[in-house]
Design an enzyme around this catalytic site. Structure first.
Site, PDB file in Angstrom:
ATOM      1  N   HIS A  50      -2.699  -1.718  -7.548  1.00 24.79           N
ATOM      2  CA  HIS A  50      -1.467  -1.085  -8.053  1.00 24.79           C
ATOM      3  C   HIS A  50      -0.481  -2.091  -8.628  1.00 24.79           C
ATOM      4  CE1 HIS A  50      -2.648   2.809  -6.622  1.00 24.79           C
ATOM      5  NE2 HIS A  50      -2.766   2.383  -5.379  1.00 24.79           N
ATOM      6  N   GLU A 154      -8.107   4.891   4.324  1.00 26.62           N
ATOM      7  CA  GLU A 154      -6.865   5.543   3.867  1.00 26.62           C
ATOM      8  C   GLU A 154      -7.110   6.978   3.408  1.00 26.62           C
ATOM      9  OE1 GLU A 154      -5.052   3.259   0.691  1.00 26.62           O
ATOM     10  OE2 GLU A 154      -6.949   2.879  -0.301  1.00 26.62           O
TER      11      GLU A 154
HETATM   12  C1  3PY Z   1      -1.341   2.677   1.068  1.00 28.32           C
HETATM   13  O1  3PY Z   1      -0.413   2.729   1.898  1.00 28.32           O
HETATM   14  O2  3PY Z   1      -1.992   3.662   0.701  1.00 28.32           O
HETATM   15  C2  3PY Z   1      -1.699   1.408   0.489  1.00 28.32           C
HETATM   16  O3  3PY Z   1      -2.688   1.324  -0.187  1.00 28.32           O
HETATM   17  C3  3PY Z   1      -0.796   0.235   0.725  1.00 28.32           C
HETATM   18  O4  3PY Z   1      -0.698  -0.540  -0.419  1.00 28.32           O
HETATM   19 MG    MG Z   2      -3.517   3.103  -0.808  1.00 26.93          MG
END
Ligand code: 3PY
Ligand code: MG
Length: 258
Positions: A50, A154
């Site tokens: 990002h 994530e």
């Molecule tokens: C998230 O919190 O999804 C991340 O990838 C941190 O950069």
């Molecule tokens: Mg992330």
């Protein structure tokens, strides 16, 4: 035999469980990375997912960070294992791969970081040899232990596959992205990186990683959260970001001036 030089420092901190606090850099400028490296961080993380950092910028920043005596971690864009392999050649001590949802993705990623028999990394460790203090076959034999593959957890899918991801040969640790995780857990309803659902998941990630003898990490927006995470077993904690630090300092100084 070399202990892996500046690159080896990261494995010693993370696998030895002492832990590491890393700066987070999205600006594509070696001076920003080097400036933070000269503060009391254990490592600098460059964000090629990002952030604005590209391969050429990362290659320069890694040398500047090494001059400050610190190892560099690089986060690659989703699925970009070819870039991961170029970044370890250029001297990254670890690669963080986002959105790893299952063992197959974890395996494909780790294979590009590790030489046989663990993986199928292709030969060409341009800067990595001098940064480890190892050459030729010595580098090839020593690199797997000091060049770390870190899978991001994530998503809901990653949490469901956590044990399989952690059991994947070549994966050294996992790193939680709490923002994406909160989006996934709330099915797109919220961004709540310090909400109750994420907190429950963090407990699970720290416990499962420890059970597998691997380390866990967490993206932390500030030092307070990084301390909190350290007390809960997260060895790798990134602390704020270059731009957030810049903004906070500007606001504080302007408030003092007005
Ligand atoms: C998230 O919190 O999804 C991340 O990838 C941190 O950069
Ligand atoms: Mg992330």
């Amino acid at each position: 035999m070399s202990d892996g030089g500046v690159i080896g420092q990261l494995a010693q901190a993370l696998i030895g469980r002492r832990g590491a606090l890393s700066a987070w850099v999205g600006v594509n400028d070696a001076i920003v990375a080097e400036t933070l490296a000269r503060e009391d961080f254990d490592a600098v993380t460059l964000d090629l997912q990002h952030g604005a950092v590209d391969y050429a910028g990362a290659a320069q920043a890694m040398l500047a960070v090494a001059l400050a005596g610190k190892p560099t971690i690089a986060r690659i864009p989703v699925d970009d294992v070819a870039l991961a392999s170029r970044l370890v050649d250029a001297g990254a001590a670890a690669i963080i791969a986002p959105m790893i949802d299952d063992a197959a993705a974890a395996r494909r990623f780790a294979e590009h970081i590790k030489f046989p028999p663990l993986g199928r990394r292709s030969w060409g460790p341009r800067a990595a040899q001098s940064l480890t203090g190892l050459e030729g076959a010595d580098y090839m034999r020593g690199a797997n232990a000091v060049t770390l593959a870190i899978a991001m957890v994530e998503t809901r899918e990653a949490l469901a596959a956590l044990d399989a991801i952690l059991a994947t040969p070549g994966i050294d640790g996992v790193f939680v992205g709490p923002n994406d995780l909160s989006i996934g857990l709330s099915r797109g309803d919220a961004i709540a990186p310090d909400g109750a659902e994420v907190e429950r998941a963090l407990g699970e990630v720290a416990a499962r990683a420890a059970a597998h003898g691997k380390f866990a990490g967490l993206f932390c927006p500030d030092g307070r959260r990084a301390k909190w995470a350290g007390e809960r077993g997260f060895a790798l904690r990134t602390v704020s970001t270059d731009l957030a630090l810049l903004r906070a300092a500007a606001r504080a100084e302007l408030a003092a001036a007005r």
